[in-house]
Design an enzyme around this catalytic site. Structure first.
Site, PDB file in Angstrom:
ATOM      1  N   GLU A  51       0.805  -1.220   0.000  1.00  0.00           N
ATOM      2  CA  GLU A  51       0.000   0.000   0.000  1.00  0.00           C
ATOM      3  C   GLU A  51       0.841   1.274   0.000  1.00  0.00           C
ATOM      4  OE1 GLU A  51      -3.089   0.378  -0.418  1.00  0.00           O
ATOM      5  OE2 GLU A  51      -3.933  -1.619  -0.101  1.00  0.00           O
ATOM      6  N   GLU A 103       7.518 -22.014   8.056  1.00  0.00           N
ATOM      7  CA  GLU A 103       7.909 -21.060   9.099  1.00  0.00           C
ATOM      8  C   GLU A 103       8.863 -21.674  10.114  1.00  0.00           C
ATOM      9  OE1 GLU A 103       4.756 -21.033  12.670  1.00  0.00           O
ATOM     10  OE2 GLU A 103       3.918 -20.341  10.775  1.00  0.00           O
TER      11      GLU A 103
END
EC number: 4.2.1.126
Length: 306
Positions: free
Chosen positions: A87, A118
Site C-alpha cells: 500500500e 515457518e
C-alpha cells in the site's frame, strides 16, 4: 528465542474464558462477543505507544538516509506485512523497494497456507542475505506467538549485518524473549477461537503496521495536514482525489486544478508548491529537492525569504 516445544502457556494459545460456549452462540451473540473482544486491540496499542513512537522515529530516519524497511513474517503475520508494504507506493508514491514485505514460502504463501515453511530458522537468515540487508535498513520481525523460527532467523541475520531490528509479537516478554533493538508487545489476550491468531492478534498487528508506515511517511514529509500529497495518480479514483486535494488547499476550481496537476506532471505536492509560490515546475521541483521533498519546509523557507 526460547526453545519451545510446548506452547500452551503462551498468551496467544490460552483458552479465552469469555468464549467457552462459542459453538452455542447466536449470530448476534457472536458479533457482540467479537466486538467486545476486539476492544482489547485498542488497549494493546496504547500499552505499546512508547515503543511504537520510537519505531516510527527509527524507521523514518533510516528511510531518510536511503535505507529500506522490511517486514518479515509467516502466515497471517507475513501476509499483513506484505499488505502494508504494497500500500505504500500508491499512497505515498514510494519506490517499491523502499518498503518490502517478506513472507515465509514466498508469493505462493499469500494465497495458500504454507505453515510448515515457518519452522526453518535458516530460511529466515537466507532471505536477509538475498535482500542484501545493510546497516541502513530496518527489519521488522512479526510473530504473534513470538516463536516463529523463520522470523527469529531473519532478525538474527539482520542484527549480524548491523541493521536496526524491530520485533512485533502478542505475548509478554516473560513468556518469550526476542532479540531486537525495539521490542513491541501487543497484548490482546487469548483469542475467541483458541490459538487462531488471525483474529485479535492479526487485527492489532495491522493496526501497528498502519501506525508505523503512516507515521514514518508523515515524518518524511509525504503528508501535508492530513492529506496524502504524494498520492500516485494512477487511476480515476486517485486522479479525482488528487484534484480534490488541490482544490481543498487552494482557491482553484476543478478545471484549474486539473490544468495545474498536468503542468506538475501529476505530482500533487509539486502542484501545490507551484500554485502557492507562483513558480514553474522546474523551480518548484528544485525547491522541494532542497528540502528533501517536504512541502511545508519548502513553503516556510520561501516565506522567510520574502
Amino acid at each position: 528465542m526460547n526453545n519451545l516445544e510446548e506452547r500452551g502457556h503462551l498468551l496467544t494459545e490460552q483458552i479465552n474464558p469469555n468464549s467457552q460456549n462459542l459453538d452455542q452462540l447466536s449470530s448476534l451473540e457472536l458479533v457482540e462477543l467479537f466486538n467486545a473482544e476486539d476492544a482489547q486491540t485498542l488497549k494493546a496499542i496504547a500499552g505499546a505507544k512508547l515503543e511504537l513512537a520510537k519505531a516510527i522515529e527509527v524507521i523514518s530516519e533510516a528511510l531518510r538516509q536511503g535505507g529500506r524497511l522490511f517486514y518479515v513474517g509467516a502466515g497471517t503475520s507475513g501476509r499483513l506485512g506484505v499488505l502494508d508494504a504494497a500500500e505504500c507506493p500508491p499512497t505515498f508514491c514510494t519506490p517499491p523497494e523502499m518498503v518490502q514485505g517478506i513472507i515465509a514460502g514466498g508469493a505462493q504463501a499469500l494465497i495458500r497456507s504454507s505453515e510448515d515453511l515457518e519452522d526453518k530458522l535458516e530460511d529466515g537468515a537466507s532471505i536477509i542475505a538475498q535482500r542484501e540487508i545493510t546497516p541502513l535498513d530496518v527489519v521488522v520481525g512479526i510473530t504473534a506467538g513470538g516463536t516463529t523460527p523463520f522470523v527469529h532467523g531473519a532478525l538474527m541475520a539482520a542484527k549480524t549485518r548491523r541493521a536496526t531490528t524491530i520485533a512485533i509479537s502478542c505475548v509478554p516478554v516473560e513468556q518469550v524473549s526476542i532479540e531486537a533493538d525495539i521490542d513491541i508487545r501487543l497484548l490482546t489476550g487469548p483469542e475467541i477461537l483458541a490459538g487462531s491468531t488471525r483474529l485479535k492478534a492479526g487485527t492489532v498487528t495491522k493496526m501497528a503496521l498502519n501506525i508505523l508506515s503512516t507515521g514514518a511517511m508523515v515524518q518524511l514529509g509525504k503528508v501535508y495536514g492530513n492529506r496524502m500529497i504524494d498520492v500516485a495518480v494512477t487511476n480515476r479514483k486517485l486522479h479525482d482525489r488528487a484534484l480534490r486535494i488541490i482544490q481543498d488547499l487552494t482557491d482553484l476550481n476543478r478545471t484549474e486544478a486539473g490544468s495545474l496537476l498536468e503542468r506538475s506532471g501529476r505530482q500533487v505536492k509539486l502542484a501545490l508548491l507551484m500554485h502557492s509560490l507562483g513558480v514553474d515546475a522546474e523551480t518548484g521541483a528544485h525547491l522541494l529537492a532542497t528540502h528533501h521533498g517536504n512541502l511545508r519546509a519548502a513553503l516556510n523557507s520561501a516565506l522567510l525569504k520574502d
